[in-house]
Design an enzyme around this catalytic site. Structure first.
Site, PDB file in Angstrom:
ATOM      1  N   ARG A 238       0.844  -1.183   0.000  1.00  0.00           N
ATOM      2  CA  ARG A 238       0.000   0.000   0.000  1.00  0.00           C
ATOM      3  C   ARG A 238       0.886   1.242   0.000  1.00  0.00           C
ATOM      4  NH1 ARG A 238      -3.450  -2.770  -1.557  1.00  0.00           N
ATOM      5  NH2 ARG A 238      -5.549  -3.127  -0.723  1.00  0.00           N
ATOM      6  N   GLU A 267      -2.518   8.012  -4.714  1.00  0.00           N
ATOM      7  CA  GLU A 267      -2.735   7.045  -5.788  1.00  0.00           C
ATOM      8  C   GLU A 267      -4.005   7.422  -6.533  1.00  0.00           C
ATOM      9  OE1 GLU A 267      -1.620   2.947  -4.861  1.00  0.00           O
ATOM     10  OE2 GLU A 267      -3.480   2.356  -5.847  1.00  0.00           O
ATOM     11  N   HIS A 286      -0.760   0.055  -9.818  1.00  0.00           N
ATOM     12  CA  HIS A 286      -1.409  -0.875  -8.878  1.00  0.00           C
ATOM     13  C   HIS A 286      -1.966  -2.099  -9.632  1.00  0.00           C
ATOM     14  CE1 HIS A 286      -3.492  -1.005  -4.685  1.00  0.00           C
ATOM     15  NE2 HIS A 286      -3.201  -2.226  -5.113  1.00  0.00           N
TER      16      HIS A 286
HETATM   17  C1  GLV Z   1      -4.815  -5.150  -4.002  1.00  0.00           C
HETATM   18  O1  GLV Z   1      -4.069  -4.264  -3.720  1.00  0.00           O
HETATM   19  C2  GLV Z   1      -5.510  -5.940  -3.054  1.00  0.00           C
HETATM   20  O2  GLV Z   1      -5.496  -5.610  -1.849  1.00  0.00           O
HETATM   21  O3  GLV Z   1      -6.133  -6.913  -3.468  1.00  0.00           O
END
Ligand code: GLV
Length: 326
Positions: A238, A267, A286
């Protein structure tokens, strides 16, 4: 009897949507961007179940707007820092997530970023595309060796361990920092160490902890200054675990060598963010779990969690099982 009403906050793979449509009246937000907050507050009104994404803030106000009939929140992610679990607990709403199915895909991406940063792949690609490549260069694009290096894994959960397995295949020394020893760490020769030792001794530091109060800005100025000047930082967990401006300063001033981030804070990163002015960083949008098969499995799991919750059954993957103790 009328079907339960389900709101899906963005289009997810058909593998999950078709399961939901078979049992519920499903309304899917069709846009590419997340629902604006005001729209979300009105769309959720009267829903029996919500299928949310990590881009949705699931808090008391959203649950309130949904109404007292809301039975379940199913998050299409393994992480659930976007969900206010205390607010869900107060309303006895179980929250589902999608663990397991994205472990290998996310570890693949972490390893790909690690390799790409070590060997400066994106810089090298830009060099060729911009017609700067004129001859083989004995001193060009010298990078770091991955094979035989020391890798420090912060957070030895499923994904951290899956990365460790990959690194073992590259004869790496594996250090990890975790609250508890990992039961299979010995098989890989992985050593549990303090965060300071990990930062000081690792050639690569890869972040795999969940985002909680204790891990927010875990990688700050102080942590970055404890790392080797040649170190490479990888974050697929994260964005808020790394202090972006501290990282910018560290990369700019050669406090560390390189970073590869699949997650950022904020983000998305705005195009004029200082981090994006640097050459010694790779940023991806991401995409840790973004394989066709993984996203299908996540969609199925998220649908199964949601359908179980609608029927009052225990969710196959529930992050707040305490709601069942009441
Ligand atoms: C992606 O970042 C998730 O938490 O699945």
């Amino acid at each position: 009897m009328s079907k339960p009403h389900v709101v899906v906050m963005r289009r997810i793979p058909e593998a999950g949507l078709s399961l939901l449509r078979a049992a519920a009246d499903v309304r899917v937000w069709p846009e590419e961007m997340p629902m604006p907050r005001a729209t979300a507050l009105s769309w959720v009104a009267g829903a029996d179940g919500l299928l949310t994404l990590l881009t949705d803030r699931v808090d008391g106000a959203l649950l309130e707007a949904a109404g007292p009939q809301l039975k379940v929140v199913s998050n299409f992610a393994v992480g659930y820092d976007n969900v206010d679990i205390a607010a869900c607990n107060r309303r006895s709403i179980p929250v589902g997530n999608t663990p397991g199915v994205l472990t290998e895909a996310t570890a693949d991406l972490a390893f790909a970023l690690l390799m790409a940063a070590a060997r400066r792949l994106l810089e090298a690609d830009r060099f060729v595309r911009t017609a700067q490549w004129h001859t083989w260069m004995p001193l060009g694009f010298l990078g770091a060796a991955v094979h035989g290096s020391s890798i420090g894994i912060i957070g030895m959960g499923r994904i951290g361990y899956a990365l460790a397995r990959r690194c073992a295949g590259f004869d790496c020394r594996i250090l990890y920092h975790n609250r508890h020893p990992h039961p299979q760490a010995d098989r890989l020769g992985a050593e549990l160490v303090s965060l300071d030792t990990l930062l000081a001794q690792s050639d690569f530091v890869s972040v795999h902890t969940p985002l909680v109060a204790e891990t927010e800005r875990l990688i700050d100025d102080t942590a970055l200054h404890k790392m080797k000047r040649t170190a490479i930082l990888v974050n697929t967990a994260r964005g808020k675990i790394v202090d972006s401006m501290a990282l910018y300063r560290a990369l700019r001033d050669s406090v560390i060598a390189y970073a590869a981030l699949d997650v950022t804070n904020p983000e998305p990163l705005p195009a004029d963010h200082p981090l994006l002015t640097l050459d010694n960083i790779i940023v991806t949008p991401h995409i840790g779990s973004a394989t066709v098969a993984t996203r299908d499995q996540m969609a199925r799991l998220a649908a199964e969690n949601l359908l179980a919750g609608l029927c009052g059954e225990r969710l196959p993957f529930c992050v707040n099982p305490e709601v069942y103790d009441v």
